[in-house]
Scaffold this motif. Structure first.
Motif, PDB file in Angstrom:
ATOM      1  N   LEU A   4       1.390   6.639  -6.931  1.00 20.79           N
ATOM      2  CA  LEU A   4       0.199   7.166  -7.599  1.00 20.79           C
ATOM      3  C   LEU A   4      -0.488   8.309  -6.864  1.00 20.79           C
ATOM      4  O   LEU A   4      -1.186   9.109  -7.491  1.00 20.79           O
ATOM      5  CB  LEU A   4      -0.816   6.025  -7.823  1.00 20.79           C
ATOM      6  N   SER A   5      -0.315   8.404  -5.557  1.00 23.72           N
ATOM      7  CA  SER A   5      -0.954   9.490  -4.814  1.00 23.72           C
ATOM      8  C   SER A   5      -0.090  10.736  -4.745  1.00 23.72           C
ATOM      9  O   SER A   5      -0.544  11.782  -4.283  1.00 23.72           O
ATOM     10  CB  SER A   5      -1.294   9.036  -3.384  1.00 23.72           C
ATOM     11  N   ASN A   6       1.147  10.632  -5.187  1.00 21.92           N
ATOM     12  CA  ASN A   6       2.067  11.767  -5.167  1.00 21.92           C
ATOM     13  C   ASN A   6       2.322  12.239  -6.598  1.00 21.92           C
ATOM     14  O   ASN A   6       3.054  11.584  -7.352  1.00 21.92           O
ATOM     15  CB  ASN A   6       3.386  11.360  -4.503  1.00 21.92           C
ATOM     16  N   PRO A   7       1.731  13.361  -7.019  1.00 17.55           N
ATOM     17  CA  PRO A   7       1.914  13.838  -8.398  1.00 17.55           C
ATOM     18  C   PRO A   7       3.371  14.073  -8.770  1.00 17.55           C
ATOM     19  O   PRO A   7       3.721  14.001  -9.953  1.00 17.55           O
ATOM     20  CB  PRO A   7       1.122  15.158  -8.426  1.00 17.55           C
ATOM     21  N   ASP A   8       4.221  14.324  -7.782  1.00 15.87           N
ATOM     22  CA  ASP A   8       5.646  14.547  -8.080  1.00 15.87           C
ATOM     23  C   ASP A   8       6.307  13.304  -8.664  1.00 15.87           C
ATOM     24  O   ASP A   8       7.350  13.404  -9.323  1.00 15.87           O
ATOM     25  CB  ASP A   8       6.383  14.970  -6.812  1.00 15.87           C
ATOM     26  N   ASN A   9       5.715  12.131  -8.424  1.00 13.31           N
ATOM     27  CA  ASN A   9       6.296  10.885  -8.915  1.00 13.31           C
ATOM     28  C   ASN A   9       5.609  10.358 -10.171  1.00 13.31           C
ATOM     29  O   ASN A   9       5.909   9.238 -10.609  1.00 13.31           O
ATOM     30  CB  ASN A   9       6.251   9.809  -7.816  1.00 13.31           C
ATOM     31  N   HIS A  10       4.695  11.109 -10.734  1.00  9.86           N
ATOM     32  CA  HIS A  10       3.999  10.645 -11.932  1.00  9.86           C
ATOM     33  C   HIS A  10       4.910  10.626 -13.159  1.00  9.86           C
ATOM     34  O   HIS A  10       4.554  10.044 -14.178  1.00  9.86           O
ATOM     35  CB  HIS A  10       2.757  11.501 -12.194  1.00  9.86           C
ATOM     36  N   GLY A  11       6.066  11.259 -13.055  1.00 13.62           N
ATOM     37  CA  GLY A  11       7.044  11.155 -14.126  1.00 13.62           C
ATOM     38  C   GLY A  11       7.565   9.738 -14.275  1.00 13.62           C
ATOM     39  O   GLY A  11       8.102   9.382 -15.328  1.00 13.62           O
ATOM     40  N   TRP A  12       7.379   8.911 -13.253  1.00 13.62           N
ATOM     41  CA  TRP A  12       7.801   7.508 -13.346  1.00 13.62           C
ATOM     42  C   TRP A  12       7.065   6.787 -14.464  1.00 13.62           C
ATOM     43  O   TRP A  12       7.583   5.837 -15.035  1.00 13.62           O
ATOM     44  CB  TRP A  12       7.539   6.787 -12.018  1.00 13.62           C
ATOM     45  N   HIS A  21       0.836  -1.207   0.000  1.00 14.86           N
ATOM     46  CA  HIS A  21       0.000   0.000   0.000  1.00 14.86           C
ATOM     47  C   HIS A  21       0.870   1.257   0.000  1.00 14.86           C
ATOM     48  O   HIS A  21       0.600   2.211  -0.749  1.00 14.86           O
ATOM     49  CB  HIS A  21      -0.919  -0.005   1.218  1.00 14.86           C
ATOM     50  N   ASP A  22       1.902   1.249   0.793  1.00 17.53           N
ATOM     51  CA  ASP A  22       2.804   2.399   0.852  1.00 17.53           C
ATOM     52  C   ASP A  22       3.479   2.648  -0.494  1.00 17.53           C
ATOM     53  O   ASP A  22       3.660   3.795  -0.911  1.00 17.53           O
ATOM     54  CB  ASP A  22       3.863   2.189   1.931  1.00 17.53           C
ATOM     55  N   ARG A  23       3.857   1.570  -1.194  1.00 19.10           N
ATOM     56  CA  ARG A  23       4.492   1.730  -2.515  1.00 19.10           C
ATOM     57  C   ARG A  23       3.499   2.319  -3.516  1.00 19.10           C
ATOM     58  O   ARG A  23       3.863   3.173  -4.332  1.00 19.10           O
ATOM     59  CB  ARG A  23       4.995   0.380  -3.027  1.00 19.10           C
ATOM     60  N   HIS A  24       2.249   1.859  -3.487  1.00 15.41           N
ATOM     61  CA  HIS A  24       1.235   2.413  -4.394  1.00 15.41           C
ATOM     62  C   HIS A  24       0.984   3.889  -4.093  1.00 15.41           C
ATOM     63  O   HIS A  24       0.841   4.704  -5.011  1.00 15.41           O
ATOM     64  CB  HIS A  24      -0.076   1.627  -4.285  1.00 15.41           C
TER      65      HIS A  24
END
Length: 315
Positions: free
Chosen positions: A237-245, A230-233
């Protein structure tokens, strides 16, 4: 003669300015019509009086000629299969489930079962094979307007592989080998996705559903393991800063804790919301799609807008 020439060009300039002003007024009128049309089409409410959730009505003709690919992400037992089964009943959608049968039959052995029995020995082998099978699904020929995948190569990398690494099941060397292979695939043959749907479900609810469905390989899954996934998801996905992934593809987050046994049309509403997110991404949360605006969005064919529509919408 010279005076007539000067008067002609002076008049031409005035007429050009008038024409520009007329075109601007027409453009603004068209934009207003477009905005009203989108709003009317999108925000039709259900006839169910008292329903707190907005019921979005789907006009399937809007999907003709479109090709969308989406992936449904979430923890183990978050509700993905139930949502995909809802899409399976739609004439406009094709569903690609996780190839669990392939994972259970590799060279006559159950690789999924071995991974759960001994993650240290089989974790990297299993995730490498998952990457292969998921890339096969990503590039499978599409026949219907919407193709729905259960998970993706991205969740294999950023949730399950990363969780093994942070749990010290994989060492630095194993992690580096996988990530270099993954990065090369994403550069040379990246998956085509239009939307990532995240079923956000609490680990406690997932554990309860695991106990109810009683799959053989899942009997040893603990709450701590579900919490770490859950923490990895959430991190991804809940952090827009990481959507570049995932190359900043739009993300739609849905509440996975709700029980469909208490709300018969729950997943039908989710399906409708997902389709509208595909057709009109700017009308949902700006966090999910920060660079789209209502006026630069080209609607699909059949929407009634006064200009030629694109047939294949890529976000």
């Amino acid at each position: 003669m010279l005076g007539r020439f000067v008067r002609y060009w002076a008049g031409y300039g005035a007429r050009a300015k008038q024409n520009d002003a007329d075109r601007l007024r027409v453009r603004k009128s068209i934009q207003q019509i477009q905005k009203q049309t989108v709003t009317t089409s999108l925000f039709q409410t259900s006839k169910m009086v008292g329903d707190p959730d907005m019921e979005l009505c789907i006009d399937e003709s809007l999907l003709q000629g479109c090709k969308f690919k989406i992936t449904v992400e979430g923890n183990i037992a978050s509700g993905k299969t139930t949502l995909l089964n809802c899409f399976k009943d739609k004439s406009y959608a094709e569903v690609l489930f996780e190839p669990i049968d392939k994972w259970q039959k590799v060279g006559g052995d159950n690789l999924l079962g071995r991974m759960y029995e001994n993650k240290e020995r089989w974790g990297l082998t299993f995730q490498s094979y998952v990457l292969l099978t998921m890339m096969e699904l990503h590039h499978k020929e599409q026949h219907l307007p919407i193709s729905v995948l259960e998970r993706s190569a991205f969740s294999g990398r950023y949730c399950f592989l990363e969780n093994l690494y942070r749990s010290h099941v994989l060492d630095d060397l194993e992690h580096s080998c996988y990530t270099r292979w993954f990065d090369w695939l994403m550069t040379t043959n990246p998956p085509q996705l239009d939307l990532i749907v995240y079923l956000q479900t609490s680990p406690e609810v997932c554990l309860q559903r695991l106990k109810e469905r009683q799959r053989g390989e899942e009997t040893g899954i603990t709450l701590d393991y579900l919490q770490s996934l859950h923490d990895r998801h959430e991190e991804w996905l809940s952090n827009p800063d990481n959507h570049g992934w995932h190359s900043n593809k739009p993300v739609l987050i849905l509440d996975g804790d709700k029980d469909c046994r208490n709300e018969a049309c729950l997943f039908e509403k989710m399906c409708n919301k997902i389709v509208h997110k595909l057709l009109y991404p700017a009308c949902f949360s700006p966090r999910s799609c920060p660079h789209n605006s209502l006026m630069n969005q080209t609607p699909p064919a059949g929407s009634g807008f006064p200009y030629k529509a694109k047939r294949n919408l890529r976000l």
